[in-house]
Design a protein around this motif. Structure first.
Motif, PDB file in Angstrom:
ATOM      1  N   VAL A  83      65.755  58.850  11.545  1.00 37.78           N
ATOM      2  CA  VAL A  83      66.064  59.956  10.621  1.00 37.78           C
ATOM      3  C   VAL A  83      66.218  59.432   9.192  1.00 37.78           C
ATOM      4  N   ARG A  84      66.936  58.329   9.060  1.00 37.16           N
ATOM      5  CA  ARG A  84      67.113  57.778   7.697  1.00 37.16           C
ATOM      6  C   ARG A  84      65.776  57.411   7.067  1.00 37.16           C
ATOM      7  N   ARG A  85      64.940  56.797   7.912  1.00 39.84           N
ATOM      8  CA  ARG A  85      63.617  56.408   7.374  1.00 39.84           C
ATOM      9  C   ARG A  85      62.807  57.647   6.942  1.00 39.84           C
ATOM     10  N   ALA A  86      62.857  58.658   7.780  1.00 45.01           N
ATOM     11  CA  ALA A  86      62.102  59.879   7.448  1.00 45.01           C
ATOM     12  C   ALA A  86      62.628  60.500   6.149  1.00 45.01           C
ATOM     13  N   LEU A  87      63.982  60.455   6.045  1.00 40.73           N
ATOM     14  CA  LEU A  87      64.609  61.011   4.834  1.00 40.73           C
ATOM     15  C   LEU A  87      64.176  60.239   3.595  1.00 40.73           C
ATOM     16  N   GLU A 124      60.737  61.154   2.722  1.00 41.56           N
ATOM     17  CA  GLU A 124      60.707  62.476   2.078  1.00 41.56           C
ATOM     18  C   GLU A 124      61.094  62.373   0.617  1.00 41.56           C
ATOM     19  N   ARG A 125      62.177  61.613   0.393  1.00 39.09           N
ATOM     20  CA  ARG A 125      62.652  61.460  -0.992  1.00 39.09           C
ATOM     21  C   ARG A 125      61.570  60.832  -1.855  1.00 39.09           C
ATOM     22  N   MET A 170      57.218  65.047  -7.943  1.00 41.46           N
ATOM     23  CA  MET A 170      57.811  65.473  -9.221  1.00 41.46           C
ATOM     24  C   MET A 170      57.227  64.695 -10.396  1.00 41.46           C
ATOM     25  N   ASN A 171      57.038  63.386 -10.172  1.00 45.87           N
ATOM     26  CA  ASN A 171      56.574  62.577 -11.310  1.00 45.87           C
ATOM     27  C   ASN A 171      55.092  62.738 -11.586  1.00 45.87           C
ATOM     28  N   TYR A 187      73.067  66.809 -13.855  1.00 52.51           N
ATOM     29  CA  TYR A 187      71.735  66.549 -13.291  1.00 52.51           C
ATOM     30  C   TYR A 187      71.849  65.982 -11.888  1.00 52.51           C
ATOM     31  N   LEU A 188      71.089  66.571 -10.984  1.00 51.31           N
ATOM     32  CA  LEU A 188      70.974  66.020  -9.637  1.00 51.31           C
ATOM     33  C   LEU A 188      69.725  65.162  -9.562  1.00 51.31           C
ATOM     34  N   ARG A 189      68.723  65.583 -10.205  1.00 54.77           N
ATOM     35  CA  ARG A 189      67.461  64.868 -10.173  1.00 54.77           C
ATOM     36  C   ARG A 189      66.579  65.399 -11.311  1.00 54.77           C
TER      37      ARG A 189
END
Ligand code: ADP
Length: 690
Positions: A128-132, A135-136, A143-144, A159-161
């Motif tokens: 799960v951590r890896r998938a997260l 995703e990030r 976004m960039n 600002y969150l992101r």
């Protein structure tokens, strides 16, 4: 089953039996990597070909405690870490859990089931951590890679992101530097305005605004004011409470500029259309005006032709009517004479009209050439007065004339045309004055003020105490066929062309003409001309005015021998009858060659020479006659041109062969007799002019 397809689990324990037991318990679900040494295990992790989901370590190992190895492993791998420990190690275990170094622990003695359950959970946690994380990463790539500035803020506007474009727009290089801070804390340009807009969006749920702001220069776009369309949209938590907002600003400068260019183009287009419409309207107006003018000109031409036809018809009726009366016979000698007199009058009217019409059309066609000769204006006036005096006296009118002494003896001008104007005004004055007087004054006016170098002017005024002219008719008086009323012609005669010709002649001479009049009291016609003086030249020349109209036919000094060179039978009869009637001897020849012969062999006092004849024309005949040998006792006779062609060019051609004296057809009897009686005699030479 291929081992590598199973998720990998690494187990580190110094006791091989334990490793075996763990492997036995897990190998159905996991690919189990084992090591009895923490150092070897570390070396395996440093090689990048393994990526275990879970690392299991015994706590109690020689040389290194399990929790220390796991802290180490954390730096090399993202695997979930599990410690196998006995109760005696409980303190170290608590510290490891608190420091977040391990996901869980397995107390000894463990059962394979418990081990499997814990390791399954740990593996899942790692996946799960890896998938997260993936995703990030994807989200941040997304976004960039978007050129639009995008940012997330919490409900306190921290600002969150943010993506790179947004950070750059705030003048910050790394988007992570914004996280946790507000615009005001960053000190970004327009922070207060932006936060106010954010706050409004938090309350409204979604807002869209267009803003304009200075953008920092970049390689792709130079610094300039740019337009952004900013969309703010809130996002909610699981319970539907607002958690924060996302802002996406789209650069719409190009669209705005295009919109502006479009609206400018539109305005320009509208302006052009308006201008073009106005141009077209003006052209249409011009065309209409031109057409109207053309219609009016056509109408005027038709009217003119109708009037000319009418004017010609009237005297023609007289000529034809009287001829028919005479032809019918049975007329008494007294009546005969009266009818012939009336017919001659009608003929003269016709001729006058024809002359006037030709004069006018010549002027209109721009073919009028004015002479510029020295002339004696006083004599010219006297001659004109002499012509009208008989009819003035007949009506009992007093006649006065005064020519200022300031007028030089000789002035420059066209004597024929000047005389025509003066005579016309005098004739009209006498004609339209039943009683009282007619007067002529000529004065010299100084040059008009303000026109340096302009000449003085000659002003001639003809005043009468006649019937006058109603004010409403004054303006059109100098137009063709303008008679004050239709009965004028019947009462006084005239063509209505005289003043029109006068005006054109005077204007041709750079002058002006006008009239003042009071009905019942009289009129004052005047004209002004620039005055040009040529004293010496004029003094040397004989007078050019004075056709001798006042010289009576009785001045004929006895019979003379006259040669008439003329091919037209009726003119032969007319001229010879008249001349013989006063005692002259007349020989007739009908061509130039016969004339040369006659002059060569005969003796003549005078020759009347026609111009257009068969065999030999008048010009050639004249040249040949002048070449004949003569003796002093038999000199060459003077030659007088008798012609219907009276154009300036024709006269020029005559003058070129020495023909100076002209009589034009139809023949004026008075002039014919005068010429026959005087030309070639002392004091009479060169006097015959039309
Ligand atoms: P016309 O041959 O008919 O006299 P003009 O052009 O010389 O032609 O004159 C035009 C008209 O102007 C005349 O018919 C007459 O009605 C008016 N007119 C000219 N001179 C006088 C004048 N001295 N007194 C009154 N009316 C005049």
């Amino acid at each position: 089953m291929i081992a590598q397809e199973l998720p990998t689990v690494m187990v580190v324990d110094d006791e091989p039996e334990v490793l075996m037991a763990v492997t036995d318990a897990l190998e159905d679900e996991f690919y189990v990597l084992t090591s009895t040494s923490p150092l070897k295990a570390r070396a395996m992790l440093e090689g990048d070909d393994i990526a275990p989901l879970v690392i299991i370590s015994d706590q109690r190992m020689p040389g290194m405690a399990g929790h220390e190895f796991l802290r180490w492993a954390r730096e090399l791998s993202d695997a979930t870490r599990v410690l196998i420990t006995g109760y005696t190690d409980i303190d170290a275990l608590g510290a490891a859990v608190n420091a977040g170094q391990i996901f869980g622990y397995l107390p000894k003695p463990w059962t394979p089931d418990r081990l499997r359950r814990l390791i399954r959970e740990a593996a899942e946690h790692c996946a799960v951590r890896r998938a997260l994380a993936e995703e990030r990463l994807l989200l941040s790539h997304l976004m960039n890679s978007v050129p639009d500035p995008i940012a997330f803020k919490d409900k306190n506007l921290r600002y969150l992101r943010s993506n790179v474009a947004h950070a750059k727009a705030l003048g910050v290089d790394n988007p992570d530097d914004l996280i946790g801070r507000t615009d005001q804390e960053i000190g970004a340009e327009g922070a207060a305005r932006r936060e106010a807009a954010d706050q409004a969006a938090l309350e409204a749920g979604i807002t869209v605004t267009d803003i304009q702001q200075d953008a920092p220069a970049s390689a792709e776009a130079p610094s300039r004011r740019r337009w952004y369309s900013v969309v703010r949209s809130t996002f909610k938590d699981g319970e539907g409470a607002t958690e924060g907002l996302v802002t996406i600003a789209r650069d719409i400068t190009a669209a705005k500029e295009a919109e502006q260019a479009l609206s400018e183009a539109h305005a320009t287009l509208e302006r052009r259309v308006a201008e073009r419409t106005e141009d077209l309207a003006a052209t249409a107006r011009d065309l209409l005006a031109a057409r109207k003018a053309a219609d009016m000109a056509n109408e005027a031409k038709s009217r003119y032709l109708a009037t000319v036809a009418h004017e010609l018809r009237t005297p023609l009726t007289g000529v034809i009517g009287f001829s028919e009366l005479l032809l019918r016979g049975g007329v008494s000698p007294g009546e005969w004479h009266r009818l012939l007199t009336l017919q001659a009058e009608a003929g003269r009217t016709l001729l006058g009209l024809l002359d006037d019409i030709l004069d006018l059309s010549k002027i209109e066609a721009g073919r009028l050439t004015l002479e510029n000769l020295p002339l004696d204006f006083r004599t010219l006036v006297d001659d004109c007065i002499a012509l009208v005096r008989p009819s003035a006296s007949g009506k009992g009118l007093a006649f006065n004339s005064a020519v200022t002494s300031a007028l030089p003896a000789k002035i420059m001008g066209d004597p024929t045309r000047l005389r025509q104007v003066v005579l016309n005004l005098l004739t009209n004055a006498v004609k339209f004055t039943p009683a009282g007087s007619v007067s002529l004054t000529a004065e010299v006016l100084p040059p008009p003020a303000g026109l340096g170098g302009a000449p003085s002017r000659l002003r001639v005024c003809v005043a009468d105490t006649g019937i006058g002219i109603p004010p409403e008719r004054l303006s059109g008086l100098f137009e063709e066929f303008s008679q004050v009323d239709e009965t004028t012609a019947r009462r006084f005669g005239g063509t209505g062309l005289g003043l029109a010709i006068c005006r054109r002649l005077v204007e041709h001479m750079d002058g002006r003409i006008g009239v003042e009049s009071v009905p019942g009291q009289g009129s004052r016609f005047w004209f002004e001309l620039p005055l040009a003086v040529s004293a010496e030249e004029a003094a040397a020349l004989p007078p050019l005015t004075g056709a001798g109209p006042q010289a009576p036919s009785g001045r004929a000094r006895g019979g003379r021998r006259i040669l008439l060179v003329e091919d037209d039978r009726s003119t032969q009869i007319l001229v010879s009858t008249i001349l013989r009637g006063v005692g002259h001897e007349v020989d007739i020849v009908d061509n130039g060659a016969a004339a040369v012969q006659a002059v060569d062999t005969g003796t003549y006092d005078l020759v009347f020479m026609d111009m257009h004849m068969p065999v030999m024309g008048g010009l050639e005949a004249t040249t040949r006659i002048r070449a004949l040998q003569r003796t002093p006792d038999r000199p060459l006779p003077p030659l007088v041109v008798l012609t219907a062609g009276v154009t300036a060019e024709e006269r020029e051609r005559c003058r070129a062969v020495g023909l100076e004296i002209f009589l034009s057809k139809p023949v004026d009897l008075e002039k014919l007799l005068l010429t026959a009686a005087t030309v070639g005699l002392p004091g009479g030479e060169g006097d015959a002019h039309d």
